[in-house]
Design an enzyme around this catalytic site. Sequence first.
Site, PDB file in Angstrom:
ATOM      1  N   CYS A  37       0.994  -1.109   0.044  1.00 37.91           N
ATOM      2  CA  CYS A  37       0.012   0.033   0.129  1.00 37.91           C
ATOM      3  C   CYS A  37       0.748   1.329  -0.057  1.00 37.91           C
ATOM      4  CB  CYS A  37      -0.804   0.159   1.304  1.00 37.91           C
ATOM      5  SG  CYS A  37      -2.012   1.665   1.233  1.00 37.91           S
TER       6      CYS A  37
ATOM      7  N   HIS B 240      -9.046  -3.808  -1.468  1.00 35.55           N
ATOM      8  CA  HIS B 240      -8.093  -3.119  -0.954  1.00 35.55           C
ATOM      9  C   HIS B 240      -8.358  -1.621  -1.094  1.00 35.55           C
ATOM     10  CE1 HIS B 240      -3.624  -2.198   0.260  1.00 35.55           C
ATOM     11  NE2 HIS B 240      -4.237  -0.951  -0.456  1.00 35.55           N
ATOM     12  N   GLU B 241      -8.628  -1.181  -2.331  1.00 31.92           N
ATOM     13  CA  GLU B 241      -8.982   0.410  -2.460  1.00 31.92           C
ATOM     14  C   GLU B 241      -9.917   0.802  -1.408  1.00 31.92           C
ATOM     15  OE1 GLU B 241      -6.724   2.096  -3.417  1.00 31.92           O
ATOM     16  OE2 GLU B 241      -5.573   0.596  -4.258  1.00 31.92           O
TER      17      GLU B 241
ATOM     18  N   HIS C 192      -9.994   1.552   1.994  1.00 32.66           N
ATOM     19  CA  HIS C 192      -9.612   2.789   2.211  1.00 32.66           C
ATOM     20  C   HIS C 192     -10.601   3.849   2.709  1.00 32.66           C
ATOM     21  CE1 HIS C 192      -5.057   2.723   1.785  1.00 32.66           C
ATOM     22  NE2 HIS C 192      -5.222   2.038   0.940  1.00 32.66           N
TER      23      HIS C 192
HETATM   24 NI    NI Z   1      -3.574   1.058  -0.205  1.00 35.59          NI
END
Ligand code: NI
Length: 179
Positions: free
Chosen positions: A101, A143-144, A147
């Site tokens: 990341c 994953h994105e 956030h």
């Molecule tokens: Ni990330």
Amino acid sequence: MAVREILKMGDKRLLRHAQPVTAFDTDALHLLVSDLIDTMRAANGAGLAAPQIGVDLQVVIFGSGASNPRYPDRPVVPQTVLINPVIIPIETAMESDWEGCLSVPGLRGMVPRFGHIRYTGFNQYGDPIDRTVQGFHARVVQHECDHLWGTLYPMRMTDLTQLGFTDVLFPDIAAAEDD
Ligand code: NI
């Protein structure tokens, strides 16, 4: 268009639950997307979320080609702008693989994710997106979008012995990295 500073783990702004976008195809939204793209490309990232540049909105971009030195052996994921996303697991089985990341520079960890998901949302023009994907594409989306809920990949790990420095774990990949 500008390369923005990427916030690093420890910054409280990465822990917020981001706000939904309410107006599409606006100058402000196009500028944000442009900045995200410039910043992601400058860092050789496979994805970037608005909270990572300090913007409290549900906007992520992702996509990787074979030319990405951070992920040289990964399948191509189409360049995508995804806004106000919803992720629905198709199968509850989890798959584990290495993730990095841009907000956690220098490290990689083994992260369990759903292997098969449907995701919906909108692009910057307000056009709907509805895709069913597997594998690396599904991992990048999860994953994105994490956030946007204030979650960084180490918070998803179940075995912290599988967290380490990229240059130790993957000396070949580390040579091509910026972080
Ligand atoms: Ni990330």
